[in-house]
Design a protein around this motif. Sequence first.
Motif, PDB file in Angstrom:
ATOM      1  N   ARG A  86       0.836  -1.200   0.000  1.00 53.48           N
ATOM      2  CA  ARG A  86       0.000   0.000   0.000  1.00 53.48           C
ATOM      3  C   ARG A  86       0.872   1.252   0.000  1.00 53.48           C
ATOM      4  NH1 ARG A  86      -4.432  -0.721   4.587  1.00 53.48           N
ATOM      5  NH2 ARG A  86      -4.889   1.402   3.922  1.00 53.48           N
ATOM      6  N   GLN A 124       3.925   1.479  -1.264  1.00 52.94           N
ATOM      7  CA  GLN A 124       4.525   1.589  -2.587  1.00 52.94           C
ATOM      8  C   GLN A 124       3.505   2.035  -3.636  1.00 52.94           C
ATOM      9  OE1 GLN A 124       6.334  -2.269  -3.140  1.00 52.94           O
ATOM     10  NE2 GLN A 124       8.308  -1.536  -2.370  1.00 52.94           N
ATOM     11  N   ALA A 125       2.222   1.766  -3.365  1.00 59.09           N
ATOM     12  CA  ALA A 125       1.170   2.191  -4.304  1.00 59.09           C
ATOM     13  C   ALA A 125       0.885   3.683  -4.186  1.00 59.09           C
ATOM     14  CB  ALA A 125      -0.103   1.395  -4.051  1.00 59.09           C
ATOM     15  N   GLY A 126       1.479   4.341  -3.171  1.00 60.27           N
ATOM     16  CA  GLY A 126       1.334   5.785  -3.081  1.00 60.27           C
ATOM     17  C   GLY A 126       0.629   6.292  -1.846  1.00 60.27           C
ATOM     18  N   GLU A 127       0.190   5.414  -0.960  1.00 65.83           N
ATOM     19  CA  GLU A 127      -0.461   5.882   0.258  1.00 65.83           C
ATOM     20  C   GLU A 127       0.577   6.493   1.191  1.00 65.83           C
ATOM     21  OE1 GLU A 127      -3.494   3.530   2.205  1.00 65.83           O
ATOM     22  OE2 GLU A 127      -3.595   2.213   0.457  1.00 65.83           O
ATOM     23  N   SER A 128       0.153   7.448   1.974  1.00 67.25           N
ATOM     24  CA  SER A 128       1.037   8.140   2.908  1.00 67.25           C
ATOM     25  C   SER A 128       1.406   7.209   4.069  1.00 67.25           C
ATOM     26  CB  SER A 128       0.330   9.384   3.451  1.00 67.25           C
ATOM     27  OG  SER A 128       0.942   9.828   4.622  1.00 67.25           O
ATOM     28  N   LYS A 129       2.688   7.255   4.452  1.00 66.34           N
ATOM     29  CA  LYS A 129       3.114   6.386   5.558  1.00 66.34           C
ATOM     30  C   LYS A 129       2.482   6.822   6.875  1.00 66.34           C
ATOM     31  CE  LYS A 129       7.370   8.921   6.391  1.00 66.34           C
ATOM     32  NZ  LYS A 129       8.790   8.927   6.353  1.00 66.34           N
TER      33      LYS A 129
END
Length: 108
Positions: A20, A22-27
């Motif tokens: 998730r 790597q898919a672009g969600e914020s850490k």
Amino acid sequence: MAKPTKRLFSFEFKLDAVRRFQAGESKVALAKELQLSSPQLIEKWARQYRAEGEDGLRAKPKGRPKTNPEASTQPESEIQRLRRENERLRAEVAFLGKVQALRDEERP
């Protein structure tokens, strides 16, 4: 006062979080949603995933690896024993030679 315990995360949990991320969600958003103590955990897992692949996220065995009991019970060959003894004796002779040289230096 309760002592906080270290949470253990399953392989699937870590893999889902990394994918998730790597898919672009914020850490930060992921850490809040997954109730992680720190967003740095996700970064750490992502680094492990990039370096070692999925195996990097799997749990590592704890402690010292077990030794092979058969290896320690095999008798040492005569040649190996003699070589080891020869090496020890050479070290002993070298040591005694250095001690003798130091004693000779001290004498006027």
